[in-house]
Scaffold this active site. Structure first.
Site, mmCIF file in Angstrom:
data_model
loop_
_atom_site.group_PDB
_atom_site.id
_atom_site.type_symbol
_atom_site.label_atom_id
_atom_site.label_comp_id
_atom_site.label_asym_id
_atom_site.label_seq_id
_atom_site.Cartn_x
_atom_site.Cartn_y
_atom_site.Cartn_z
ATOM 1 N N ASP A 1 3.450 9.419 -1.152
ATOM 2 C CA ASP A 1 2.291 8.659 -0.699
ATOM 3 C C ASP A 1 2.001 7.546 -1.692
ATOM 4 O OD1 ASP A 1 0.233 8.041 1.015
ATOM 5 O OD2 ASP A 1 -0.602 10.059 1.034
ATOM 6 N N HIS B 1 0.802 -1.218 0.000
ATOM 7 C CA HIS B 1 0.000 0.000 0.000
ATOM 8 C C HIS B 1 0.836 1.270 0.000
ATOM 9 C CE1 HIS B 1 -4.041 -1.837 0.799
ATOM 10 N NE2 HIS B 1 -3.249 -2.843 1.115
#
Length: 762
Positions: free
Chosen positions: A390, A176
């Site tokens: 991110d 992730h």
């Protein structure tokens, strides 16, 4: 997932689940009610938000994860139709595995070293231990041929650990967070172990194409494996076959339909309007929503906002900023420091620019539930997503899904994974404060028509590519990746340390003893003799040996010792009569046979050495000796057809490091059988195993059934061949395919004595 009172799993022994999700955290947190019952409420976090709706669509789904508190974990339970299997973490493991290696080593390194990573070897040890506990909990929960989906950077070793126990299942891994460039990743101690752990999966998924390419480059450069496009050829240990692993991009999303539907509720619409009234009905509301994390660019955002207020570009009476900073990893020093800095900056801005009754920045250091967050998104004219790095950033997608009115502006960092998809956002480099200030002003100045055009494009992307589509794409690709191997690894019959009840063991021994023709076979070290550091000082139990001799003289009974020791070594320590067959080197050497045993059944030609095998063995021995020289205390034993690396006497961390070096070497030997055991790794140039040996001995002795006692990983090749009439007895703890378990060598003596007694009576 709404809150619900938990219910225990009705039958933990029932057939496994078709889909098992493995993540660091369970999707729920516990809360004790006044009556003592436990209520489980949905946990915050992107992964839970993403996977919650996916698990609702699965007929038989399970989730393995930590329950969130240190100490003994609760028993498996069900909540909202999902089976949850908690994993225990004690306080020291939380500090070392989670706060330490995961969040102070991996997290900063994977996020481009925004903060310097910290390396501690004890943290790595805890990371390995915790990953193994997750793997051991997950492996037996999957059905035959099922799917296990492992998530995120805390569990990168789990895929390989599961594959060691469950070769029949398909294993997926999804990362992730970003995966760093090979130059950064190369700084990580134990980097190759991380890569090999991930390559236990059939499919490794990433958020962005650049992350997948970074992973492929690391595999190619650091492991030297062949990479063809997205496909990696992973060599097996020694003669084990090559596996293919796919690395592919699957940008994660949200349950966009559910989020959008919330905006239609009159209560939420009123709440959004009330929020603006509470702020004094400003002309513009600018919103930032983040975990309090140094990767999110909160300090950069506040710096830009403060300068805009300071130079008069923004009037705090007309434009208000809300900064939601959800508490995160508050025990980690870098996060404590970040909180102090953010609160100092907010205080300075408000001190300089707030008016009485209205703050220039409304700072909220707490969590908001989904409904409250949706109301905030509905109230916001501009949302700032200024992440420095991110993996995806679901806040950006949640904001878009919350605006069916086609109003609002998303300012989005080009370093967030969402930037690859949400191209109609106002893109920004958050490291450039001047550019960030200009982007904020541009967002505030967009006309209604410009907002509508951009938001229509953004919503098309988010609504069409929701979390269900993401999960479907991943699982469908996983279904076509790899090829589950249903042969080599037996199903685990016994797990953990539970000893077979004495009455059950005795009943099985009684039935076995009545079988007309039987074969009784046993390992040597760890079964007949306690394991000792000095292999030459081994002391087998004299009563056990005497009982085996007695059994070998009984009609219809064949007895064999099957050991990893060389045949001559085994013979010198066991000193058995010719009525007991000795098998050394895991089946590669067979001693003299009793006259009544059919010697022609043993295919001695397959076990013979050739000049080519002699040369290969010499090369292996030299390489293992090189490894041993680098790790004091490690020894190399030479057998007629094998070389063995013994690590039991290694100093410090030498045992683990030498074993890793040996396994790395093993993948370069396609003609060799490599067998890892208890602090040993054996390299055999003759292809055989204890399991093959016992089948051959059973045929040669015309046995109707056999019994085998073993304690090592190598004995699982025997236990995996158990038929209905056979008995497998595991000595000691650990997951096993054996049908029975006893505690140690003392109990072995009792088992053999009882077997002799029952056989005399039959």
């Amino acid at each position: 997932m709404p809150s619900s009172v938990s219910h225990p799993v009705d039958d933990p022994a029932r057939p496994g689940h078709d889909l098992v999700v493995v993540a660091n955290r369970l999707p729920v947190d516990s809360r004790t009610l006044p009556d003592g019952a436990t209520e489980w409420v949905t946990s915050p976090g992107g992964l839970v938000t993403a996977m919650e709706s996916v698990m609702r669509t699965v007929d038989s789904g399970a989730w393995v994860g930590w329950a969130g508190t240190p100490g003994q974990q609760p028993a498996p339970f069900e909540a909202d139709g999902m089976s949850l299997y908690p994993v225990r973490l004690d306080q020291e493991e939380i500090e070392r595995y989670y706060e330490g290696y995961s969040n102070a080593t991996l997290w900063p390194l994977y996020h481009d070293v925004i903060v310097a990573p910290v390396f501690h070897r004890t943290w790595w040890d805890s990371y390995v231990t915790a990953n193994r506990r997750f793997a051991r909990t997950a492996a037996p929960t999957a059905s035959e041929g099922g799917t296990i989906w492992v998530h995120d950077y805390q569990l990168q070793l789990v895929p390989r650990m599961i594959r060691e126990d469950r070769a029949d299942v398909r294993i997926g891994f999804f990362n992730h967070i970003p995966f760093p460039s090979v130059e950064l990743f190369s700084q990580l101690p134990k980097r190759n172990q991380i890569l090999r752990g991930l390559l236990g999966a059939d499919l490794v998924g990433f958020q962005r194409e650049s992350d997948a390419q970074n992973f492929l480059a690391a595999v190619r450069k650091l492991l030297g494996y062949h990479v063809d496009g997205q496909t990696i050829s992973v060599p097996g240990l020694g003669a084990a076959p090559v596996r293919e692993v796919v690395a592919q991009t699957f940008p994660i999303s949200i349950d966009s339909t559910a989020v959008s539907a919330l905006t239609e509720e009159p209560e939420l619409r009123e709440r959004a309007m009330q929020l603006r009234r509470d702020l004094g009905n400003p002309q513009h509301v600018v919103l930032g929503v983040d975990r309090l994390d140094y990767t999110k660019g909160i300090r950069h955002r506040l710096k830009a906002w403060g300068e805009l207020l300071g130079d008069g570009s923004i009037d705090p009476r007309e434009t208000v900023m809300i900064q939601v900073a959800t508490p995160s990893r508050e025990r980690v020093e870098a996060y404590q420091q970040l909180r102090d800095e953010v609160e100092l900056i907010v205080g300075r801005i408000n001190g300089d620019h707030s008016s009485i009754g209205r703050a220039a920045v409304s700072y909220q250091h707490r969590s908001f539930d989904r409904r409250d967050m949706t109301a905030l998104f509905m109230a916001a004219d501009v949302v700032l997503v200024t992440a420095l790095r991110d993996g995806m950033n679901l806040v950006a997608k949640e904001y878009v899904a919350s605006r069916p009115d086609l109003r609002g502006v998303l300012v989005l960092s080009e370093f967030a994974g969402a930037a690859d998809e949400l191209r109609a956002a106002v893109m920004v480099n958050p490291h450039d404060i001047d550019e960030l200030k200009a982007a904020i002003l541009r967002a505030l100045a967009l006309t209604d028509e410009e907002q509508e055009e951009a938001m229509r494009s953004l919503r098309h992307q988010v609504m069409e590519n929701d979390v269900q589509a993401w999960a479907h794409d991943f699982l469908q690709r996983l279904e076509h990746s790899g090829a589950p191997d249903r042969g080599p690894k037996p199903t685990v019959r016994l797990s953990g340390e539970d000893i077979t009840a004495p009455e059950d063991l005795d009943a099985s021994l009684r039935t076995f003893a009545r079988t007309p023709r039987i074969l009784i076979a046993t390992d040597f070290d760890g079964v007949l003799a306690p394991i000792v550091a000095d292999r030459d000082a081994v002391a087998p139990d004299p009563t056990a040996l005497a009982t085996l001799r007695e059994l070998s003289e009984m009609p219809g009974v064949a007895v064999a010792l099957i050991s990893g020791r060389a045949l001559g070594d085994l013979d010198s320590h066991a000193r058995m009569p010719s009525s007991v067959v000795l098998v050394g080197s895991h089946g590669a050497e067979v001693g003299a046979l009793p006259p009544w045993m059919q010697a022609e059944v043993l295919d001695s030609a397959a076990l013979s050495m050739t000049p080519e095998k002699d040369e290969l063995l010499a090369s292996i021995t030299e390489n293992l000796r090189r490894i041993a020289r680098a790790h004091p205390g490690v020894e190399v034993e030479l057998k007629p057809s094998a070389a063995v690396l013994h690590t039991r006497n290694a100093r410090g961390r030498g045992s683990h490091n030498a074993t890793e070096s040996a396994l790395e070497y093993a993948v370069t030997l396609p003609e060799v059988t490599v067998t890892p055991g208890k602090e040993v790794v054996e390299f055999s140039v003759v292809h055989t195993s204890k399991g093959a040996a016992i089948e051959t001995l059973a045929r040669a002795s015309a046995a109707d059934a056999w019994l085998y006692l073993g304690d090592d990983v190598t004995d699982e090749t025997v236990f995996g061949r158990l038929e209905q009439a056979d008995m497998g007895i595991k000595v000691g703890d650990g997951d096993t395919a054996a049908s029975h378990r006893v505690a140690g060598t003392d109990e072995v003596v009792a088992v053999l004595a009882r077997l002799a007694e029952l056989r005399r009576e039959s």
